[in-house]
Motif scaffolding. Structure first.
Motif, PDB file in Angstrom:
ATOM      1  N   LEU B  11       1.330  -1.127   0.030  1.00 21.43           N
ATOM      2  CA  LEU B  11       0.046   0.519   0.215  1.00 21.43           C
ATOM      3  C   LEU B  11       0.836   1.620   0.007  1.00 21.43           C
ATOM      4  CD1 LEU B  11      -2.321   1.027   0.022  1.00 21.43           C
ATOM      5  CD2 LEU B  11      -2.880   0.709   2.493  1.00 21.43           C
ATOM      6  N   ILE B  12       0.633   2.123  -0.833  1.00 24.25           N
ATOM      7  CA  ILE B  12       1.535   3.322  -0.868  1.00 24.25           C
ATOM      8  C   ILE B  12       0.533   3.982  -1.065  1.00 24.25           C
ATOM      9  CG2 ILE B  12       2.899   4.133  -2.514  1.00 24.25           C
ATOM     10  CD1 ILE B  12       3.859   2.303  -3.855  1.00 24.25           C
ATOM     11  N   LYS B  13       0.893   5.282   0.098  1.00 23.95           N
ATOM     12  CA  LYS B  13       0.538   6.594   0.084  1.00 23.95           C
ATOM     13  C   LYS B  13       1.071   7.899   0.768  1.00 23.95           C
ATOM     14  CE  LYS B  13      -4.102   4.733   1.443  1.00 23.95           C
ATOM     15  NZ  LYS B  13      -5.265   4.883   0.599  1.00 23.95           N
ATOM     16  N   THR B  14      -0.166   8.619   0.384  1.00 26.73           N
ATOM     17  CA  THR B  14       0.711  10.497   0.828  1.00 26.73           C
ATOM     18  C   THR B  14       0.578  10.429   2.320  1.00 26.73           C
ATOM     19  OG1 THR B  14      -0.967  11.289  -0.231  1.00 26.73           O
ATOM     20  CG2 THR B  14       0.957  10.809  -1.573  1.00 26.73           C
ATOM     21  N   ARG B  15       1.559  11.905   2.627  1.00 31.95           N
ATOM     22  CA  ARG B  15       1.618  12.154   3.906  1.00 31.95           C
ATOM     23  C   ARG B  15       0.185  12.283   4.412  1.00 31.95           C
ATOM     24  NH1 ARG B  15       5.988  16.081   4.679  1.00 31.95           N
ATOM     25  NH2 ARG B  15       5.504  16.131   6.739  1.00 31.95           N
ATOM     26  N   GLY B  16      -0.706  12.682   4.787  1.00 36.57           N
ATOM     27  CA  GLY B  16      -1.820  12.837   5.353  1.00 36.57           C
ATOM     28  C   GLY B  16      -3.128  11.989   5.281  1.00 36.57           C
ATOM     29  N   GLN B  17      -2.811  11.387   4.629  1.00 30.92           N
ATOM     30  CA  GLN B  17      -3.959  10.568   4.016  1.00 30.92           C
ATOM     31  C   GLN B  17      -4.158   9.389   5.331  1.00 30.92           C
ATOM     32  OE1 GLN B  17      -2.362   9.279  -0.100  1.00 30.92           O
ATOM     33  NE2 GLN B  17      -4.147   9.667  -0.861  1.00 30.92           N
ATOM     34  N   GLN B  18      -4.735   8.533   4.755  1.00 34.39           N
ATOM     35  CA  GLN B  18      -5.297   7.641   5.546  1.00 34.39           C
ATOM     36  C   GLN B  18      -5.418   6.292   4.935  1.00 34.39           C
ATOM     37  OE1 GLN B  18      -8.867   5.876   5.601  1.00 34.39           O
ATOM     38  NE2 GLN B  18      -9.191   4.844   7.359  1.00 34.39           N
ATOM     39  N   TYR B  35       1.042  -5.596  14.885  1.00 30.26           N
ATOM     40  CA  TYR B  35       2.150  -5.191  15.370  1.00 30.26           C
ATOM     41  C   TYR B  35       2.505  -4.308  14.451  1.00 30.26           C
ATOM     42  CZ  TYR B  35       2.571  -9.128  19.549  1.00 30.26           C
ATOM     43  OH  TYR B  35       2.658  -9.560  20.365  1.00 30.26           O
ATOM     44  N   GLN B  36       3.789  -3.418  14.539  1.00 27.44           N
ATOM     45  CA  GLN B  36       4.168  -2.931  13.177  1.00 27.44           C
ATOM     46  C   GLN B  36       5.759  -3.271  13.546  1.00 27.44           C
ATOM     47  OE1 GLN B  36       5.543   1.194  14.336  1.00 27.44           O
ATOM     48  NE2 GLN B  36       4.893   1.980  12.460  1.00 27.44           N
ATOM     49  N   GLN B  37       5.840  -2.584  11.739  1.00 26.93           N
ATOM     50  CA  GLN B  37       7.840  -3.763  11.996  1.00 26.93           C
ATOM     51  C   GLN B  37       8.663  -3.096  11.174  1.00 26.93           C
ATOM     52  OE1 GLN B  37       8.494  -7.236  10.676  1.00 26.93           O
ATOM     53  NE2 GLN B  37      10.237  -8.168  11.518  1.00 26.93           N
ATOM     54  N   ALA B  38       8.984  -1.682  11.653  1.00 25.72           N
ATOM     55  CA  ALA B  38       9.803  -0.702  11.642  1.00 25.72           C
ATOM     56  C   ALA B  38      11.349  -1.846  11.037  1.00 25.72           C
ATOM     57  CB  ALA B  38       9.862   0.962  12.071  1.00 25.72           C
ATOM     58  N   LEU B  39      11.733  -0.526  10.031  1.00 29.96           N
ATOM     59  CA  LEU B  39      13.516  -0.857   9.955  1.00 29.96           C
ATOM     60  C   LEU B  39      14.162  -0.385  11.470  1.00 29.96           C
ATOM     61  CD1 LEU B  39      14.925  -2.383   7.844  1.00 29.96           C
ATOM     62  CD2 LEU B  39      15.650   0.676   7.189  1.00 29.96           C
ATOM     63  N   GLY B  40      14.515  -1.944  11.348  1.00 32.90           N
ATOM     64  CA  GLY B  40      15.549  -1.399  12.706  1.00 32.90           C
ATOM     65  C   GLY B  40      14.960  -1.860  14.215  1.00 32.90           C
ATOM     66  N   LEU B  41      13.542  -2.025  14.224  1.00 33.01           N
ATOM     67  CA  LEU B  41      13.307  -1.914  16.064  1.00 33.01           C
ATOM     68  C   LEU B  41      12.296  -2.761  16.327  1.00 33.01           C
ATOM     69  CD1 LEU B  41      11.668   1.896  15.300  1.00 33.01           C
ATOM     70  CD2 LEU B  41      13.681   1.279  16.818  1.00 33.01           C
ATOM     71  N   GLY B  42      12.465  -3.763  15.495  1.00 29.36           N
ATOM     72  CA  GLY B  42      12.297  -4.924  16.010  1.00 29.36           C
ATOM     73  C   GLY B  42      10.015  -5.295  15.768  1.00 29.36           C
ATOM     74  N   LEU B  43       9.560  -5.609  15.756  1.00 31.82           N
ATOM     75  CA  LEU B  43       8.141  -5.961  16.283  1.00 31.82           C
ATOM     76  C   LEU B  43       7.290  -5.356  17.310  1.00 31.82           C
ATOM     77  CD1 LEU B  43       8.489  -7.935  14.726  1.00 31.82           C
ATOM     78  CD2 LEU B  43       6.549  -9.267  15.221  1.00 31.82           C
ATOM     79  N   LEU B  83       5.167  10.027   7.277  1.00 29.05           N
ATOM     80  CA  LEU B  83       6.852   9.663   6.575  1.00 29.05           C
ATOM     81  C   LEU B  83       7.126   8.212   7.266  1.00 29.05           C
ATOM     82  CD1 LEU B  83       8.611  12.254   5.815  1.00 29.05           C
ATOM     83  CD2 LEU B  83       7.221  10.238   4.475  1.00 29.05           C
ATOM     84  N   GLU B  84       7.075   8.653   9.236  1.00 23.63           N
ATOM     85  CA  GLU B  84       7.949   7.317  10.087  1.00 23.63           C
ATOM     86  C   GLU B  84       6.373   6.134   9.900  1.00 23.63           C
ATOM     87  OE1 GLU B  84       7.495  10.617  10.613  1.00 23.63           O
ATOM     88  OE2 GLU B  84       7.109  11.425  12.607  1.00 23.63           O
ATOM     89  N   ASP B  85       5.064   6.333   9.437  1.00 22.09           N
ATOM     90  CA  ASP B  85       4.359   5.365   9.983  1.00 22.09           C
ATOM     91  C   ASP B  85       4.873   4.207   8.416  1.00 22.09           C
ATOM     92  OD1 ASP B  85       1.861   7.429  10.327  1.00 22.09           O
ATOM     93  OD2 ASP B  85       3.172   6.191  11.445  1.00 22.09           O
ATOM     94  N   SER B  86       5.880   4.304   7.257  1.00 18.39           N
ATOM     95  CA  SER B  86       6.143   3.098   6.367  1.00 18.39           C
ATOM     96  C   SER B  86       6.801   2.075   7.472  1.00 18.39           C
ATOM     97  CB  SER B  86       7.609   4.386   5.762  1.00 18.39           C
ATOM     98  OG  SER B  86       6.590   4.895   5.123  1.00 18.39           O
ATOM     99  N   THR B 113       3.887   1.883   2.880  1.00 21.19           N
ATOM    100  CA  THR B 113       5.069   2.899   2.223  1.00 21.19           C
ATOM    101  C   THR B 113       4.240   4.487   2.519  1.00 21.19           C
ATOM    102  OG1 THR B 113       5.983   1.446   1.086  1.00 21.19           O
ATOM    103  CG2 THR B 113       6.908   3.761   0.459  1.00 21.19           C
ATOM    104  N   ILE B 114       5.116   5.273   2.043  1.00 22.07           N
ATOM    105  CA  ILE B 114       4.527   6.869   2.834  1.00 22.07           C
ATOM    106  C   ILE B 114       5.990   7.671   2.350  1.00 22.07           C
ATOM    107  CG2 ILE B 114       3.655   8.626   4.489  1.00 22.07           C
ATOM    108  CD1 ILE B 114       1.706   6.048   4.644  1.00 22.07           C
ATOM    109  N   VAL B 115       3.922   8.555   0.910  1.00 22.12           N
ATOM    110  CA  VAL B 115       5.330   8.258   0.250  1.00 22.12           C
ATOM    111  C   VAL B 115       5.260  10.742   0.221  1.00 22.12           C
ATOM    112  CG1 VAL B 115       5.802   7.317  -1.204  1.00 22.12           C
ATOM    113  CG2 VAL B 115       4.261   8.624  -1.958  1.00 22.12           C
TER     114      VAL B 115
END
Lengths: 115, 115
Positions: B11-18, B35-43, B83-86, B113-115
């Motif tokens: 899913l690709i979204k832009t900032r501010g969208q839902q 769970y959210q798995q962001a790069l380097g942060l684990g689950l 952006l950090e929700d990617s 992915t948030i662009v």
């Protein structure tokens, strides 16, 4: 608060060599313990779990783990690594009666396998 | 037996969208976890739904919300995307109540992915 520490962010081993991935936990009582594996771009697959009894547990894909209460550790081992074992490995803990407490995961250890 | 299914895969979204992510648990499982798995942060634990009710919530802002339907499927909604929700968003399911921590079964995730 409960926590899980996987001290090694990245490990590289040669194919055929033995492997040990470390996991330490902080918990009020002996929790349920799990190891999961994640291939790139995929979800997590359960490798093995410890609830009680024999402290050496066998899992899928030739993996085993040993629970050591005195060290609050649950290390994952494999006697001979295959190239297909390259993946990310997560240790997780949870209370015996889940109540409202979900599983807590470590940050993971990425395993690379070289020829 | 079908596993945990998640949609969409990407899913690709832009900032501010839902964004709305969906999850169907294994038949017979009534608990759903996000769970959210962001790069380097684990689950990082987001939300737990059991029998239609929110059972626990992780340390995330209120713009992360969700619900569970009568058939035990679940939605995760993220408002005002940043952006950090990617991240890879993983859904898992388990049996309910005291058996919840017998182990989770994970889906393959939704890559947001948030662009």
């Amino acid at each position: 608060a409960q926590s899980v520490t996987q001290p090694d962010i990245h490990i590289t081993v040669s194919e055929g060599a033995s492997l040990e991935l470390r996991c330490n936990y902080s918990y009020g009582a002996t929790p349920y313990l799990f190891w999961y594996v994640q291939s790139p771009g995929q979800g997590l697959q359960l490798l093995l779990k410890y609830f009680s009894g024999d402290t050496l547990v066998q899992g899928i894909k030739g993996f085993e783990a040993e629970f050591k209460r005195s060290q609050s550790s649950f290390n994952l081992r494999k006697p001979s690594v295959h190239w297909s074992d390259a993946a990310e490995y997560f240790c997780a803990v949870g209370p015996r009666n889940s109540g409202n407490t979900p599983l807590v995961f470590g940050k993971g250890t990425r395993l690379s396998v070289i020829a | 037996e079908a596993g945990v299914t998640q949609s969409p895969t990407h899913l690709i979204k832009t900032r501010g969208q839902q964004a709305t992510l969906r999850c169907s648990p294994i038949s017979g499982h009534t608990s759903v976890y996000w769970y959210q798995q962001a790069l380097g942060l684990g689950l990082q634990f987001l939300l737990w739904y059991d029998e239609g009710e929110e059972r626990n919530r992780g340390n995330f802002p209120p713009r992360f919300s969700g619900r569970q339907f009568p058939n035990y499927s679940s939605e995760l909604n993220v408002n005002a995307l940043e952006l950090e929700d990617s991240a890879l968003y993983l859904c898992a399911s388990s049996r309910t109540g005291g058996e919840a921590n017998y182990g989770y079964t994970f889906g393959s995730g939704t890559r947001l992915t948030i662009v």
